[in-house]
Design a protein around this motif. Sequence first.
Motif, PDB file in Angstrom:
ATOM      1  N   ARG A   1       0.823  -1.203   0.000  1.00  0.00           N
ATOM      2  CA  ARG A   1       0.000   0.000   0.000  1.00  0.00           C
ATOM      3  C   ARG A   1       0.863   1.261   0.000  1.00  0.00           C
ATOM      4  O   ARG A   1       0.549   2.241  -0.669  1.00  0.00           O
ATOM      5  CB  ARG A   1      -0.974   0.006   1.169  1.00  0.00           C
TER       6      ARG A   1
ATOM      7  N   PHE B   1      -5.442   3.332  -2.659  1.00  0.00           N
ATOM      8  CA  PHE B   1      -4.282   2.511  -2.315  1.00  0.00           C
ATOM      9  C   PHE B   1      -3.820   2.717  -0.874  1.00  0.00           C
ATOM     10  O   PHE B   1      -3.082   1.897  -0.341  1.00  0.00           O
ATOM     11  CB  PHE B   1      -3.120   2.763  -3.268  1.00  0.00           C
TER      12      PHE B   1
ATOM     13  N   ARG C   1      -4.667  -2.784  -1.336  1.00  0.00           N
ATOM     14  CA  ARG C   1      -3.527  -3.059  -2.208  1.00  0.00           C
ATOM     15  C   ARG C   1      -3.953  -3.437  -3.630  1.00  0.00           C
ATOM     16  O   ARG C   1      -3.248  -4.147  -4.330  1.00  0.00           O
ATOM     17  CB  ARG C   1      -2.640  -4.138  -1.595  1.00  0.00           C
TER      18      ARG C   1
ATOM     19  N   GLU D   1      -1.106  -2.522 -11.671  1.00  0.00           N
ATOM     20  CA  GLU D   1      -0.377  -1.961 -10.534  1.00  0.00           C
ATOM     21  C   GLU D   1       1.134  -2.100 -10.669  1.00  0.00           C
ATOM     22  O   GLU D   1       1.841  -2.437  -9.721  1.00  0.00           O
ATOM     23  CB  GLU D   1      -0.894  -2.569  -9.225  1.00  0.00           C
TER      24      GLU D   1
END
Length: 174
Positions: A20, A35, A39, A84
């Motif tokens: 995170r 975030f 996560r 991500e």
Amino acid sequence: MKVEYILDNDVDKRLDKQLRSLLSLCFAKPSDKRFKTQRYYNEMPQHRWLVRSKDKTEVIAHVAVHEKSVTFKGQQFPIAGVAEVCVHPDHRGNGHVKHLLAQAHQWMISQGYLYSVLFGKDEVYGSSGYQRVTNLYLVSEQEPYTATAVSAMVLALKQQQWPASDVELKGLSF
């Protein structure tokens, strides 16, 4: 550089906090504030590849992968949705993304995925073999079903080219 693979189900509280922290640092749009408390962006990915600092107190580079499928001409095909992707600003320019993606691609091939799909910039992912496609449609999972054209980047993992016809991806973007 040591790359670690981890199933998201095996992420403990310490790693969750590190992920995170990195994701919050790398993604700065107002919608990315999520975030700080989770996560993942829209839905939890099943797989993660990461590079940690030497003392293991922080994650310095990360790639997440979702197990997805696309449909074209009435057939479903497995894809790996890359999400991500980020590198700590102090560690950029060291080839972390390329190295993480190479490891993830090897795993994708071993799992039988035909394509790796991501939503990103040509100048970042083109050197890893990704090409821009404009025939991908996100299809909602709830009525009324809507299809929204999106621009994505695709890497063919086998000898099968991305189709020229419309391709549908049900569910959320990753």
